[in-house]
Write a protein that holds these residues in place. Sequence first.
Motif, PDB file in Angstrom:
ATOM      1  N   UNK A 294      -2.450   3.357 -14.854  1.00 46.93           N
ATOM      2  CA  UNK A 294      -1.301   4.201 -14.500  1.00 46.93           C
ATOM      3  C   UNK A 294      -0.133   3.333 -14.052  1.00 46.93           C
ATOM      4  N   UNK A 295      -0.407   2.413 -13.157  1.00 50.99           N
ATOM      5  CA  UNK A 295       0.682   1.611 -12.603  1.00 50.99           C
ATOM      6  C   UNK A 295       1.323   0.720 -13.665  1.00 50.99           C
TER       7      UNK A 295
ATOM      8  N   UNK B 160       2.843  -2.049  -8.137  1.00 51.39           N
ATOM      9  CA  UNK B 160       2.226  -2.346  -6.835  1.00 51.39           C
ATOM     10  C   UNK B 160       0.754  -2.723  -6.940  1.00 51.39           C
TER      11      UNK B 160
ATOM     12  N   UNK C 125       3.737   5.393  -5.695  1.00 50.14           N
ATOM     13  CA  UNK C 125       3.731   5.180  -7.147  1.00 50.14           C
ATOM     14  C   UNK C 125       2.654   5.986  -7.853  1.00 50.14           C
ATOM     15  N   UNK C 126       1.750   6.594  -7.100  1.00 51.84           N
ATOM     16  CA  UNK C 126       0.677   7.344  -7.766  1.00 51.84           C
ATOM     17  C   UNK C 126       1.145   8.695  -8.286  1.00 51.84           C
TER      18      UNK C 126
ATOM     19  N   UNK D 214      -6.313   2.866 -10.247  1.00 46.48           N
ATOM     20  CA  UNK D 214      -5.281   3.419 -11.121  1.00 46.48           C
ATOM     21  C   UNK D 214      -4.428   2.329 -11.749  1.00 46.48           C
TER      22      UNK D 214
ATOM     23  N   UNK E 190       0.826  -1.210   0.000  1.00 44.82           N
ATOM     24  CA  UNK E 190       0.000   0.000   0.000  1.00 44.82           C
ATOM     25  C   UNK E 190       0.864   1.265   0.000  1.00 44.82           C
TER      26      UNK E 190
ATOM     27  N   UNK F 293      -5.754  -0.248  -6.943  1.00 41.75           N
ATOM     28  CA  UNK F 293      -6.840   0.678  -6.603  1.00 41.75           C
ATOM     29  C   UNK F 293      -7.588   1.087  -7.890  1.00 41.75           C
TER      30      UNK F 293
ATOM     31  N   UNK G 186       2.347   1.684  -3.321  1.00 43.68           N
ATOM     32  CA  UNK G 186       1.332   2.197  -4.246  1.00 43.68           C
ATOM     33  C   UNK G 186       1.139   3.694  -4.054  1.00 43.68           C
ATOM     34  N   UNK G 187       1.032   4.112  -2.807  1.00 42.98           N
ATOM     35  CA  UNK G 187       0.829   5.538  -2.549  1.00 42.98           C
ATOM     36  C   UNK G 187       1.942   6.368  -3.181  1.00 42.98           C
TER      37      UNK G 187
ATOM     38  N   UNK H  17       3.342   2.979 -15.982  1.00 40.09           N
ATOM     39  CA  UNK H  17       4.597   3.417 -15.373  1.00 40.09           C
ATOM     40  C   UNK H  17       5.592   2.256 -15.319  1.00 40.09           C
TER      41      UNK H  17
END
Lengths: 257, 206, 639
Positions: C165-166, C134, A157-158, C162, A151, C160, A154-155, C169
Amino acid sequence: MNLLLKIWRQKGPNSPGKMVDYPVTDISEDMSFLEMLDVLNDQLVVKGEEPVSFDHDCREGICGMCSLYINGQAHGPERLVTTCQLHMRSFKDGETIYIEPWRAKAFPVVKDLVVDRGAFDRIMNVGGFVSVNTGGAQDANCLPVSKVDADKAFDAATCIGCGACVATCKNSSAMLFVSAKVSQLALLPQGKIEAQERVLNMVEQMDVEGFGNCTNTGACEVECPKGISLENIARMNREYLSAALTGEEKKEITGGF
Amino acid sequence: MGLTGLFLISFLVVHASINACIWFNDGGETFTFYAHFMGTNTIVHFIEAGLFAGLILHIVDGLLLWKQNRDARPVQYAYNNPGKNSTWYSRSMAVLGTLILLFLVIHLYDFWAPNRVEYVTTGEEKDLFQMMQERFESLPIVLLYCAGCFSLFWHLLHGFKSAFQSLGLNHSKYNKAVEVAGIAFSIIVPAVFALMPISMYFHLVH
Amino acid sequence: MSTLNSKIPAGPLEKKWSDHKDHIRLVNPANKRHIDIIVVGTGLAGGAAAASLAEMGYSVKAFCFQDSPRRAHSIAAQGGINAAKNYQNDGDSTFRLFYDTIKGGDYRAREANVYRLAEVSANIIDQCVAQGVPFARDYGGLLDNRSFGGVQVQRTFYARGQTGQQLLLGAYSAMSRQIGKGTIKMYNRHEMLDVVVVNGKARGIIARNLITGEIERHSAHAVIIATGGYGNVFFLSTNAMGSNVTAAWKIHKKGAFFGNPCYTQIHPTCIPVSGDHQSKLTLMSESLRNDGRIWVPKKKDDNRKPTDIPEEERDYYLERRYPAFGNLVPRDVASRAAKERCDAGYGVGKSKLAVYLDFSDAIKRLGKDAVAAKYGNLFQMYAKITDEDPYATPMRIYPAVHYTMGGIWVDYDLMTTVPGLFALGEANFSDHGANRLGASALMQGLADGYFVIPYTIGDYLADDIRTGKIPTNTPEFDEAEKQVKERLNHFINNKGTKPVDHFHKKLGKIMWDKCGMARNEKGLKEAIAEIQELKKEFWKDVRVPGSLNEFNQELEKAGRVADFIELGELMCKDALNRNESCGGHFREEYQTEEGEAMRDDENYAYVAAWEYKGENAEPVLHKEELKFENIKIAQRSYK
């Protein structure tokens, strides 16, 4: 609503620029900020004037292409949104709105409100990856990752690489951007293997590009449209210190053909 | 910056503790005892050299940062609104640092330098307690010292927690504690320092 | 009559791909270095291809019109990516993914391609995880899955809201690594304006440097187009503002056939249009249909607040009509059902062109926090745009153009009808048939880029190991460059009266009204005439300010809209030709009594591949028959 726009106009990278006034009328509150600029541009084209150049693409806050320093703030007055998600209801009728490009030595102006953010790509090119070729990866579930780490990764990676952190930082520092990528990969087992070279190389490139230094004012975190946390900068500092103290001498990475 | 900053912070603790001994109201006896130790002990002298090195590093590092950071944005915004995203003192560390430095020069000139000169030339020490009493008779000097402490307060308010962040010490479990400690430290230490000239001026110390 | 050879390998379905890989030719590592490949577009397909080919040793030149490869519109994909991993132990398999995709596509996709897609889907997840993508995980540290429309298993991996996007990337980081090594030469802010064909083979492109305006020549031994879909022909779509058909249309004009242009996906859950000023539409991920319930009032013109309408006066029409799949029917079905209710007068909101997507049950069942954890960013996006709180009142949604299943026709090796010219991802006519299932676009883009083209391109390039560098000072390059320049000059010198957007909006309206969610013969014929008229008006009256040799966004738009106009006409012609309803193509004349799409497998089980014949000539239709040997073709039912 009627508004007075003060917009930075600059013909090209080496031309001088200045703020120019543009009154706009009959703007709907439901318009996004960029749609308001579309209206202005259509009027300018019909009048035979040069429209205002600005970067934009997805218009849903994820591509990171749009920028704009609006009334002294990156992506305007709202929190956690990009300019394309900013709506005119955030402004008052009769308001004067200043619109400027990102300002940083590392982000030279291309034209009007468009800047060159290639420095971010060049930082990524020296370490923003896991060195794994296509094919031959093991089964995804052979690599369990704790939910907490996943998590957090991920945070980080946003990050959309829009550059608001640089634009808003009084030092034009790119630490939030770089640390988001360093953190994401440092938190995951896949990225740990190259963690030391990665942080050293990326920080070195960041300095080469002419970004300023972090003085922890925290402005970047506040203005980041994706809410990337300062915790990432601390993590990068940790990674950097440990890599600088214990890392091996730099070797040229080879591989492939 | 963080490392040297924390080092300087540690010095502030020692300095404030020893100076606070004036409030024993024993005619400066306890104070003089420790001041004498600090002034004459060889090990302390080495540490003192380190302190100056740290201070100079802190200053040089700060100046370098200031220059690099200024160069990183050659064209300024026509309209900027940084108050919306950060505190003024976090953005003004260089100015606050410079004010502190100016104060420091005066402060060293007042106490440390004469005492050291005396010690090196005669092997004796000056009566620092008495020097303080004399110096703080003057209201402008007292106000100047208070202003110096005030700058220190703002500088520490950002610097304390910023140092932790720079060293990578950021964890949701401890951030609150660091922040509270930072605020407390930034208030207590400059206040202790500021109260010295004030209490001397009002003859509350004897 | 057909000149199409899809080159589908012989043998049983499940052996085709591995047998093919075992027998196609290879290029040895020492030779790869001397072979140039141009990749246009840096989304999931292009980015993955560029990175993989460079890793293999080819010398790659990559182009994108954005300021960085990381901005390609794949980034906006929200919900997830399918893979037949069976991690949830719900009986998923390669065959089931294959079956669901063929059925979801309304039996208009190639079996062999879809099976290959399902086969490599698992590798994609492995690859992405290895790159550090992730994905969502559960508390044991293993990967989590969610459910998507049109299927009854949980095979969708997500990050999530996105996921795109992930994944992008991830591909971008793989590209970055190669750019750093110098094996990819990256051309940001460059737009491809033509392909150069030499002796029948694609040998390079003409590109415009969008910053300086300079027209550049780039040569290569093969050219890959991965430039996405053409949804922006409708002006309003969920595509990015810059998404365009230009690269695909240029290669079409140079000999690449265009497959099934009329297959357009209208996504059911988008934020409704709020006014004429609107420049684009925003998607609300299909994943919302996992927990949200779609309804309209049972009474016509019910103007009460949604929260004031009692349960028994609500019509959960998807659950009513499709009890087996409920709110998770495929996109085309959900979209048409929404349109049907709104057309019948049950629509909600100011425009009456919206239905409710309600989370109150989910919030009651799971709690607000759990709902926020799953969909928080989507709810926030909705609130920002509409100024309404979706936790308190149902979202209003309406279908919008989202994806185009049609695209450049390619064979099994992803090569177009022009040798040496390949098309990947959404840009090709793809594996989705007439309708794409949710979470399949990411899968297809990455499959093409990571796991198909790296093998298949070698078979073509094996002939080129002795060719040497392709020169750019040849008559073919001269001619292509000349044409590009003439056209750009025309725009600048035209000095008409109307901005480019004026024409784009007009085109969009024609397309949406007459070639949108529902089409009929009369409307399509009208649309063709109107588009032809619009085309004349555009060339006569468009105004493009500024000059050629500078950063000029209006000029960029003008070129794109010119191509959209021509494509729009072809879409209408294709829609008119296809006298059946299937997937995203719904002809009002061909529906069941219940209003479901009625296919005509007898006459239309083919891919319509259109050949360009010149400016004023009619395009020629080529048919690739679709054979279903492993699936029993049937009426699609989600009841």
